[in-house]
Design an enzyme around this catalytic site. Structure first.
Site, PDB file in Angstrom:
ATOM      1  N   CYS A  14       0.832  -1.195   0.000  1.00 42.40           N
ATOM      2  CA  CYS A  14       0.000   0.000   0.000  1.00 42.40           C
ATOM      3  C   CYS A  14       0.876   1.257   0.000  1.00 42.40           C
ATOM      4  O   CYS A  14       1.898   1.315   0.663  1.00 42.40           O
ATOM      5  CB  CYS A  14      -0.934   0.089   1.197  1.00 42.40           C
ATOM      6  SG  CYS A  14      -2.042  -1.295   1.349  1.00 42.40           S
TER       7      CYS A  14
ATOM      8  N   ARG B 198       4.023  -0.264  -4.720  1.00 47.44           N
ATOM      9  CA  ARG B 198       3.755  -0.720  -3.348  1.00 47.44           C
ATOM     10  C   ARG B 198       2.467  -1.540  -3.244  1.00 47.44           C
ATOM     11  O   ARG B 198       2.166  -2.106  -2.198  1.00 47.44           O
ATOM     12  CB  ARG B 198       3.647   0.489  -2.418  1.00 47.44           C
ATOM     13  CG  ARG B 198       4.896   1.321  -2.362  1.00 47.44           C
ATOM     14  CD  ARG B 198       4.710   2.491  -1.435  1.00 47.44           C
ATOM     15  NE  ARG B 198       4.602   2.062  -0.068  1.00 47.44           N
ATOM     16  CZ  ARG B 198       5.628   1.871   0.743  1.00 47.44           C
ATOM     17  NH1 ARG B 198       6.843   2.110   0.323  1.00 47.44           N
ATOM     18  NH2 ARG B 198       5.450   1.469   1.983  1.00 47.44           N
TER      19      ARG B 198
ATOM     20  N   TRP C 149      -2.566  -2.930  -1.599  1.00 46.56           N
ATOM     21  CA  TRP C 149      -2.142  -4.329  -1.696  1.00 46.56           C
ATOM     22  C   TRP C 149      -2.942  -5.025  -0.610  1.00 46.56           C
ATOM     23  O   TRP C 149      -2.679  -4.847   0.581  1.00 46.56           O
ATOM     24  CB  TRP C 149      -0.638  -4.433  -1.445  1.00 46.56           C
ATOM     25  CG  TRP C 149      -0.091  -5.807  -1.630  1.00 46.56           C
ATOM     26  CD1 TRP C 149       0.300  -6.385  -2.799  1.00 46.56           C
ATOM     27  CD2 TRP C 149       0.162  -6.783  -0.606  1.00 46.56           C
ATOM     28  NE1 TRP C 149       0.770  -7.654  -2.572  1.00 46.56           N
ATOM     29  CE2 TRP C 149       0.700  -7.928  -1.238  1.00 46.56           C
ATOM     30  CE3 TRP C 149      -0.008  -6.805   0.775  1.00 46.56           C
ATOM     31  CZ2 TRP C 149       1.058  -9.071  -0.531  1.00 46.56           C
ATOM     32  CZ3 TRP C 149       0.342  -7.951   1.478  1.00 46.56           C
ATOM     33  CH2 TRP C 149       0.873  -9.067   0.813  1.00 46.56           C
TER      34      TRP C 149
ATOM     35  N   ASN D 215      -1.709   2.331   5.537  1.00 45.40           N
ATOM     36  CA  ASN D 215      -0.774   1.289   5.112  1.00 45.40           C
ATOM     37  C   ASN D 215      -0.345   0.545   6.360  1.00 45.40           C
ATOM     38  O   ASN D 215       0.173   1.163   7.290  1.00 45.40           O
ATOM     39  CB  ASN D 215       0.441   1.937   4.421  1.00 45.40           C
ATOM     40  CG  ASN D 215       1.576   0.947   4.207  1.00 45.40           C
ATOM     41  OD1 ASN D 215       1.336  -0.248   4.031  1.00 45.40           O
ATOM     42  ND2 ASN D 215       2.795   1.435   4.234  1.00 45.40           N
ATOM     43  N   GLY D 216      -0.565  -0.770   6.381  1.00 47.01           N
ATOM     44  CA  GLY D 216      -0.181  -1.559   7.555  1.00 47.01           C
ATOM     45  C   GLY D 216      -1.280  -2.530   7.905  1.00 47.01           C
ATOM     46  O   GLY D 216      -2.171  -2.806   7.090  1.00 47.01           O
TER      47      GLY D 216
ATOM     48  N   GLU E 144      18.544 -17.056  -6.601  1.00 48.89           N
ATOM     49  CA  GLU E 144      18.083 -15.736  -7.055  1.00 48.89           C
ATOM     50  C   GLU E 144      17.585 -15.796  -8.506  1.00 48.89           C
ATOM     51  O   GLU E 144      16.578 -15.189  -8.845  1.00 48.89           O
ATOM     52  CB  GLU E 144      19.215 -14.712  -6.878  1.00 48.89           C
ATOM     53  CG  GLU E 144      18.950 -13.318  -7.431  1.00 48.89           C
ATOM     54  CD  GLU E 144      17.732 -12.602  -6.841  1.00 48.89           C
ATOM     55  OE1 GLU E 144      17.123 -13.116  -5.881  1.00 48.89           O
ATOM     56  OE2 GLU E 144      17.372 -11.539  -7.373  1.00 48.89           O
TER      57      GLU E 144
ATOM     58  N   LYS F 165      13.774 -14.808  -9.688  1.00 44.25           N
ATOM     59  CA  LYS F 165      13.478 -13.799 -10.710  1.00 44.25           C
ATOM     60  C   LYS F 165      12.517 -14.379 -11.745  1.00 44.25           C
ATOM     61  O   LYS F 165      11.537 -13.743 -12.102  1.00 44.25           O
ATOM     62  CB  LYS F 165      14.751 -13.329 -11.432  1.00 44.25           C
ATOM     63  CG  LYS F 165      15.660 -12.406 -10.677  1.00 44.25           C
ATOM     64  CD  LYS F 165      15.130 -11.010 -10.439  1.00 44.25           C
ATOM     65  CE  LYS F 165      14.383 -10.890  -9.149  1.00 44.25           C
ATOM     66  NZ  LYS F 165      15.085 -10.547  -7.964  1.00 44.25           N
TER      67      LYS F 165
ATOM     68  N   GLU G 222       8.904 -15.050 -10.154  1.00 42.87           N
ATOM     69  CA  GLU G 222       8.085 -13.920  -9.703  1.00 42.87           C
ATOM     70  C   GLU G 222       7.546 -13.067 -10.835  1.00 42.87           C
ATOM     71  O   GLU G 222       6.491 -12.467 -10.702  1.00 42.87           O
ATOM     72  CB  GLU G 222       8.816 -13.061  -8.664  1.00 42.87           C
ATOM     73  CG  GLU G 222       9.938 -12.215  -9.184  1.00 42.87           C
ATOM     74  CD  GLU G 222      10.611 -11.395  -8.092  1.00 42.87           C
ATOM     75  OE1 GLU G 222       9.924 -10.843  -7.228  1.00 42.87           O
ATOM     76  OE2 GLU G 222      11.846 -11.292  -8.123  1.00 42.87           O
TER      77      GLU G 222
ATOM     78  N   HIS H 159      18.983 -36.543  -4.832  1.00 42.82           N
ATOM     79  CA  HIS H 159      18.353 -37.051  -3.607  1.00 42.82           C
ATOM     80  C   HIS H 159      16.838 -36.868  -3.631  1.00 42.82           C
ATOM     81  O   HIS H 159      16.206 -36.840  -2.578  1.00 42.82           O
ATOM     82  CB  HIS H 159      18.978 -36.375  -2.377  1.00 42.82           C
ATOM     83  CG  HIS H 159      20.433 -36.706  -2.226  1.00 42.82           C
ATOM     84  ND1 HIS H 159      20.880 -37.938  -1.843  1.00 42.82           N
ATOM     85  CD2 HIS H 159      21.551 -35.971  -2.471  1.00 42.82           C
ATOM     86  CE1 HIS H 159      22.201 -37.962  -1.832  1.00 42.82           C
ATOM     87  NE2 HIS H 159      22.634 -36.775  -2.219  1.00 42.82           N
TER      88      HIS H 159
ATOM     89  N   LYS I 294       6.353  -4.049  -3.760  1.00 40.89           N
ATOM     90  CA  LYS I 294       7.782  -3.774  -3.608  1.00 40.89           C
ATOM     91  C   LYS I 294       8.242  -3.770  -2.166  1.00 40.89           C
ATOM     92  O   LYS I 294       9.256  -4.349  -1.817  1.00 40.89           O
ATOM     93  CB  LYS I 294       8.084  -2.430  -4.267  1.00 40.89           C
ATOM     94  CG  LYS I 294       9.550  -2.027  -4.223  1.00 40.89           C
ATOM     95  CD  LYS I 294      10.330  -2.793  -5.247  1.00 40.89           C
ATOM     96  CE  LYS I 294      11.792  -2.473  -5.262  1.00 40.89           C
ATOM     97  NZ  LYS I 294      12.564  -3.569  -5.860  1.00 40.89           N
TER      98      LYS I 294
HETATM   99  C1  F6R Z   1      12.292 -10.086  -5.210  1.00 39.48           C
HETATM  100  C2  F6R Z   1      12.264  -9.045  -4.209  1.00 39.48           C
HETATM  101  C3  F6R Z   1      11.903  -9.417  -2.815  1.00 39.48           C
HETATM  102  C4  F6R Z   1      12.659  -8.517  -1.830  1.00 39.48           C
HETATM  103  C5  F6R Z   1      12.179  -8.775  -0.391  1.00 39.48           C
HETATM  104  C6  F6R Z   1      12.979  -7.959   0.610  1.00 39.48           C
HETATM  105  O1  F6R Z   1      12.739  -9.596  -6.436  1.00 39.48           O
HETATM  106  O2  F6R Z   1      12.502  -7.914  -4.497  1.00 39.48           O
HETATM  107  O3  F6R Z   1      12.129 -10.762  -2.553  1.00 39.48           O
HETATM  108  O4  F6R Z   1      14.022  -8.780  -1.943  1.00 39.48           O
HETATM  109  O5  F6R Z   1      10.833  -8.454  -0.285  1.00 39.48           O
HETATM  110  O6  F6R Z   1      12.882  -6.599   0.334  1.00 39.48           O
HETATM  111  P1  F6R Z   1      13.889  -5.548   0.936  1.00 39.48           P
HETATM  112  O7  F6R Z   1      15.226  -5.779   0.299  1.00 39.48           O
HETATM  113  O8  F6R Z   1      13.316  -4.223   0.594  1.00 39.48           O
HETATM  114  O9  F6R Z   1      13.954  -5.809   2.407  1.00 39.48           O
END
Ligand code: F6R
Length: 605
Positions: free
Chosen positions: A2, A27, A74, A100-101, A478, A482, A485, A501, A600
């Site tokens: 949010c 967000r 969100w 937000n929260g 990672e 990517k 997601e 395994h 984000k």
């Molecule tokens: C994936 C991604 C998330 C963030 C995670 C932590 O691409 O961006 O997995 O890495 O939500 O976010 P931060 O780094 O802001 O604590």
């Protein structure tokens, strides 16, 4: 998680609020709404779906007021719908709130309010707040807000307006970010995050937990939780508005991938030079017996690279913890434990809670974060800034590379300090580090065509596997994240030796397996794993150096990265995997910058 915005000034509020919301759409993007005050009345427009839908709806409405608040959601409590969208009113339509929260005790509060006859029109936790304001208001809105927040358990950043004073906004926070922007004369702003109004101002007050701001066109007054007025320093931002724009790229993610060479230069500036690494900005504890890394998602995968790097270069034992687990565990932290929290946003709720737990247990906390002024920045004992510039795409790219590079720098600095790295070895490693920006540019240039072809080839696959050993395994995690997601392809990362395994049972004809093979000492082992999956019909995409001939011969597709000392290959390896995820998502018609169900900045648990 949010985004909230507010504007008060001499212009029509609605278009400015929409601009702010657009910048905060990363967000949350399942519904949005704005409220604008005028003549003792507040007009509200909200709409399920992306901001564009709200924009469409706004075309047919006359919102003339010059003060307003807005929200991009969100969903946490109540599915995305017009009804559950913010802002939320009380029954008499006097008090309006964006939030937000999460209000954890909302059920209890809702019951109390219902028993008093209040009627609810949404399924959200937020709606208790305007009803409580109506219950507690006794002529002074600030006073009512202070009474209401005393009753709330959970996290919140709130913006509140009252129809009888439609030219004022109140903003208050607890465990969710909130800033107040001081604009040109006669205009002020509030927002969850600085990029919302960078176009209009560089000057922000960063609210601390419990503080409440009273914002009108002419002035900003800030009070502590006891209602006493306080003086706060202005935080002057050195990001410019352009940095938060797409600058001709089709998506933020693509722009941010391409910004990586520059981000690497910035993080090393004045810290790394030929023969010297200077991290005297950090006061490290005199003795470090062990290191605990705490982070979520991509940041935790950067931490996993960090573990290998720090252990190899410093010989200090390192453990990596997922923050949401760490915060509810009883970690053993000694006075000589260094806890490193890693967070791009500096606002991730679980990571922040991990930081607080570590401090409570007496450990010193070093934060690696990108956002100056964020909660993690302000609460950590020491901070190493990532300096990657605003990262807007939900999928993290340049911040990840900056995090990995921070671990290289920390490893080299501490390794030298601990006497583990010799003078000559140290110089050689620093040279490797300094080459990274140049080599990262080369990786982008040389691989974009190959990864586009791979995206074409594998766009319709349902599953993919990523394998590697040592740091290459962390990179596999990672790379898989990517891909899943943003393209919604099921992708699993495995330590290459672990596949047999159990998971090998899933490898069948045509399944793509990305095999990362950059750690020279264990290339033979990777070769065996590549053969294992090939024998089961997998199509192997190898990420390796051009001189590793046997891997090239065995693999179906090759992504070459420039030769570099083993431990430093991480940043170069991840770039083609980011690009592959990007182009695959694009081919599949996915919304690259705003993948479904994600946001984000994860400021809720
Ligand atoms: C994936 C991604 C998330 C963030 C995670 C932590 O691409 O961006 O997995 O890495 O939500 O976010 P931060 O780094 O802001 O604590």
């Amino acid at each position: 998680m949010c985004g909230i915005v507010g504007y008060t000034g001499c212009k029509k509020a609605a278009p400015i609020l929409m601009k702010g919301l657009q910048k905060l759409e990363y967000r949350g993007y399942d519904s949005a709404g704005i409220a604008v005050g005028r003549d003792h009345k507040i007009d509200v427009i909200k709409k399920e779906g992306k901001l564009d839908k709200l924009k469409e709806k706004l075309k047919s409405s006359m919102l003339e007021g010059k003060t307003g608040i807005g929200h991009t959601r969100w969903a946490t409590h109540g599915r995305p719908s017009d009804r559950n969208s913010h802002p939320h009113f009380d029954e008499k339509q006097q008090f309006i709130v964006v939030h937000n929260g999460i209000i954890e005790n909302y059920q209890e509060l809702k019951e109390e309010l219902k028993n008093k006859g209040y009627q609810f029109s949404s399924e959200t936790d937020t709606e208790v707040i305007p009803h409580l304001l109506s219950e507690y208001y006794n002529g002074d809105l600030r006073d009512a807000i202070l009474k209401v927040v005393e009753k709330l358990v959970g996290s919140y950043a709130l913006a509140v307006m009252y129809s009888r004073e439609p030219e004022r906004i109140f903003a208050v926070r607890q465990d969710s970010p909130l800033v107040v922007g001081r604009g040109a004369e006669g205009e002020n702003y509030i927002a969850s995050d600085i990029p919302a109004f960078l176009e209009f101002t560089d000057d922000f007050y960063i609210l601390d937990d419990g503080e409440i701001a009273e914002v009108s066109a002419g002035e900003i007054n800030i009070f502590n939780s006891s209602g006493q007025q306080i003086n706060k320093d202005i935080f002057e931002v050195d990001w410019d508005a352009e940095m938060a724009e797409k600058n001709g790229y089709s998506h933020y993610m693509l722009k941010e991938i391409h910004e990586q060479p520059d981000a690497l230069r910035k993080i090393m500036k004045n810290r790394v030079s030929p023969g010297k690494i200077d991290l005297t900005e950090i006061a490290f504890p005199e003795r470090i017996d062990d290191i605990q890394i705490v982070a979520c998602g991509t940041a935790s995968y950067a931490g996993r690279v960090g573990k290998y790097v720090l252990e190899e270069l410093t010989r200090i034992p390192v453990q990596v913890n997922i923050a949401s687990e760490f915060r509810y565990s009883d970690p053993i932290l000694g006075e000589n434990t260094l806890v490193i929290v890693v967070s791009q946003s500096g606002e991730t709720a679980d990571t922040l809670a991990g930081l607080r737990l570590a401090q409570k247990k007496g450990a010193r906390v070093l934060a690696l974060t990108n956002v100056v002024g964020s909660s993690i920045d302000r609460e950590a004992d020491q901070v190493l800034y990532l300096r990657a510039g605003p990262e807007i795409a939900v999928a993290s790219t340049k911040a990840y590379s900056a995090m990995v590079t921070s671990f290289y720098m920390l490893g080299l600095f501490l390794g030298k300090q601990e006497g583990i790295i010799s003078e000559s070895k140290g110089k050689e490693m620093l040279q490797n580090l300094l080459c990274l920006p140049e080599l990262a540019s080369r990786v982008i240039e040389e691989n974009e065509k190959t990864v586009k072809h791979l995206a074409d080839r594998f766009q319709n696959c349902e599953h993919a596997f990523f394998i590697g050993r040592n740091t290459d395994y962390s990179l596999a995690l990672e790379g898989a994240l990517k891909l899943k997601e943003i393209s919604y392809i099921h992708a699993e990362a495995y330590a290459a030796g672990e596949l047999k395994h159990g998971t090998l049972a899933l490898v069948e004809e045509g399944v793509p397996v990305v095999a990362i093979a950059t750690r020279k000492g264990i290339l033979d082992k990777m070769m065996s794993n590549i053969k294992e999956v090939k024998a089961r019909g997998a199509e192997v995409i190898a990420v390796t150096y051009s001189d590793v001939k046997n891997v090239a011969e065995e693999a179906d597709y090759i992504i070459n990265i420039p030769e570099i000392e083993g431990i430093f290959s991480g940043v170069l390896t991840i770039i083609p995997l980011q690009l592959m995820a990007y182009y695959t998502a694009l081919k599949r018609g996915c919304n690259v910058d705003q993948p479904r169900n994600l946001a984000k900045s994860v400021t809720v648990e």
